[in-house]
Design a protein around this motif. Structure first.
Motif, mmCIF file in Angstrom:
data_model
loop_
_atom_site.group_PDB
_atom_site.id
_atom_site.type_symbol
_atom_site.label_atom_id
_atom_site.label_comp_id
_atom_site.label_asym_id
_atom_site.label_seq_id
_atom_site.Cartn_x
_atom_site.Cartn_y
_atom_site.Cartn_z
ATOM 1 N N ILE A 1 39.734 40.543 45.066
ATOM 2 C CA ILE A 1 40.960 41.349 45.073
ATOM 3 C C ILE A 1 41.225 41.823 43.650
ATOM 4 O O ILE A 1 41.483 41.008 42.750
ATOM 5 C CB ILE A 1 42.156 40.547 45.634
ATOM 6 N N GLN A 2 41.155 43.118 43.460
ATOM 7 C CA GLN A 2 41.279 43.711 42.128
ATOM 8 C C GLN A 2 42.556 43.260 41.414
ATOM 9 O O GLN A 2 42.532 42.951 40.220
ATOM 10 C CB GLN A 2 41.247 45.247 42.242
ATOM 11 N N ALA A 3 43.677 43.195 42.115
ATOM 12 C CA ALA A 3 44.951 42.801 41.504
ATOM 13 C C ALA A 3 44.950 41.339 41.055
ATOM 14 O O ALA A 3 45.781 40.945 40.230
ATOM 15 C CB ALA A 3 46.101 43.052 42.477
ATOM 16 N N GLU A 4 44.013 40.550 41.578
ATOM 17 C CA GLU A 4 43.907 39.128 41.232
ATOM 18 C C GLU A 4 42.762 38.869 40.246
ATOM 19 O O GLU A 4 42.429 37.717 39.963
ATOM 20 C CB GLU A 4 43.677 38.298 42.499
ATOM 21 N N ARG A 5 42.152 39.932 39.736
ATOM 22 C CA ARG A 5 40.996 39.822 38.844
ATOM 23 C C ARG A 5 41.333 38.961 37.630
ATOM 24 O O ARG A 5 42.389 39.113 37.020
ATOM 25 C CB ARG A 5 40.577 41.212 38.389
ATOM 26 N N ASP A 6 40.420 38.053 37.285
ATOM 27 C CA ASP A 6 40.614 37.170 36.148
ATOM 28 C C ASP A 6 39.239 36.805 35.597
ATOM 29 O O ASP A 6 38.499 36.037 36.210
ATOM 30 C CB ASP A 6 41.379 35.918 36.585
ATOM 31 N N THR B 1 38.452 34.927 33.219
ATOM 32 C CA THR B 1 38.343 33.571 32.673
ATOM 33 C C THR B 1 37.929 32.551 33.713
ATOM 34 O O THR B 1 37.669 31.399 33.380
ATOM 35 C CB THR B 1 39.679 33.119 32.044
ATOM 36 N N LEU B 2 37.873 32.937 34.970
ATOM 37 C CA LEU B 2 37.553 32.009 36.051
ATOM 38 C C LEU B 2 36.056 31.714 36.110
ATOM 39 O O LEU B 2 35.236 32.611 35.952
ATOM 40 C CB LEU B 2 37.999 32.579 37.395
ATOM 41 N N GLN B 3 35.716 30.472 36.379
ATOM 42 C CA GLN B 3 34.316 30.092 36.522
ATOM 43 C C GLN B 3 33.807 30.469 37.907
ATOM 44 O O GLN B 3 34.450 30.134 38.918
ATOM 45 C CB GLN B 3 34.169 28.592 36.297
ATOM 46 N N PHE B 4 32.684 31.155 37.975
ATOM 47 C CA PHE B 4 31.959 31.496 39.197
ATOM 48 C C PHE B 4 32.681 32.462 40.131
ATOM 49 O O PHE B 4 32.214 32.687 41.247
ATOM 50 C CB PHE B 4 31.583 30.255 40.019
ATOM 51 N N ARG B 5 33.793 33.028 39.789
ATOM 52 C CA ARG B 5 34.521 33.916 40.705
ATOM 53 C C ARG B 5 35.235 34.990 39.918
ATOM 54 O O ARG B 5 35.447 34.866 38.719
ATOM 55 C CB ARG B 5 35.488 33.134 41.582
ATOM 56 N N GLY B 6 35.611 36.055 40.631
ATOM 57 C CA GLY B 6 36.189 37.210 39.960
ATOM 58 C C GLY B 6 37.680 37.378 40.127
ATOM 59 O O GLY B 6 38.310 38.061 39.339
ATOM 60 N N SER B 7 38.255 36.752 41.159
ATOM 61 C CA SER B 7 39.699 36.915 41.369
ATOM 62 C C SER B 7 40.341 35.573 41.739
ATOM 63 O O SER B 7 39.697 34.696 42.317
ATOM 64 C CB SER B 7 39.990 37.988 42.424
ATOM 65 N N ARG B 8 41.614 35.425 41.375
ATOM 66 C CA ARG B 8 42.329 34.153 41.520
ATOM 67 C C ARG B 8 42.451 33.674 42.962
ATOM 68 O O ARG B 8 42.611 32.479 43.206
ATOM 69 C CB ARG B 8 43.722 34.252 40.892
ATOM 70 N N ASN B 9 42.389 34.568 43.930
ATOM 71 C CA ASN B 9 42.493 34.152 45.331
ATOM 72 C C ASN B 9 41.244 33.418 45.826
ATOM 73 O O ASN B 9 41.298 32.684 46.798
ATOM 74 C CB ASN B 9 42.724 35.368 46.239
ATOM 75 N N GLN B 10 40.131 33.611 45.157
ATOM 76 C CA GLN B 10 38.884 32.982 45.583
ATOM 77 C C GLN B 10 38.885 31.506 45.181
ATOM 78 O O GLN B 10 39.381 31.143 44.118
ATOM 79 C CB GLN B 10 37.693 33.711 44.966
ATOM 80 N N ARG B 11 38.319 30.682 46.057
ATOM 81 C CA ARG B 11 38.281 29.244 45.818
ATOM 82 C C ARG B 11 36.841 28.787 45.612
ATOM 83 O O ARG B 11 35.928 29.328 46.221
ATOM 84 C CB ARG B 11 38.877 28.487 47.002
#
Length: 169
Positions: free
Chosen positions: A134-139, A141-151
């Motif tokens: 989700i582009q609006a959740e892009r981060d 700094t997250l390890q292995f993922r592109g957006s904060r909603n991903q677990r």
């Protein structure tokens, strides 16, 4: 049972596609079409090329430093038969499996109730990175993922504890 997988490509040694040094298989075809996707060239189901599971295993076996394999995409869960076959071979080698999926764990578990190959693939999975980008959740700094909603889900502990357990590294 599928003896081949439609892929966009492979990365022989990756440290960004899951824990440790990973052999990453990028499948071809994705129904999610997430705006801002990191791999938009993998969306077309008619693109890429077919490669045998046997050939992928041969390529994996060439590198003794690998911690495991990563199934990414595209959407690996659109080809569960081929990825389950590949996953079985990797597990026989004592290596781990990380899967990136635009589907959530809850959606995949529902699909697994109706689809044997999806159920098997979910049982083989050690780490699942779930959910759409989700582009609006892009981060970044997250390890292995592109957006904060991903677990990043520890599937072995999740299966054992009967609740979602996030991977802690």
């Amino acid at each position: 049972m599928a003896d081949s997988i439609r892929i966009a490509g492979i990365m022989r040694e990756s440290i960004v596609d899951g824990p440790g040094i990973r052999f990453a298989v990028f499948c071809q075809g994705c129904p999610h079409d997430c705006p801002g996707c990191h791999n938009p060239e993998t969306h077309d189901f008619a693109g890429g090329k077919d490669i045998s599971v046997e050939k992928l295993v041969e390529e994996f076996d060439k590198d003794p430093l690998l911690s495991g394999i990563t199934f990414s995409g595209g959407e690996p869960m659109c080809q569960p038969e081929g990825f389950a076959a590949l996953g079985r071979a990797i597990k026989q080698r004592g290596k781990s499996i990380t899967i990136f999926s635009g589907y959530t764990l809850e959606q995949l578990l529902k699909k697994a109730k109706k689809d044997k190959a999806t159920a098997e693939l979910m049982m083989l999975c050690d780490v699942l990175i779930d959910g759409p980008f989700i582009q609006a959740e892009r981060d970044l700094t997250l390890q292995f993922r592109g957006s904060r909603n991903q677990r990043v889900i520890d599937m072995n502990r999740t299966r054992g504890e009967g609740k979602i357990v996030l991977w802690e590294g």
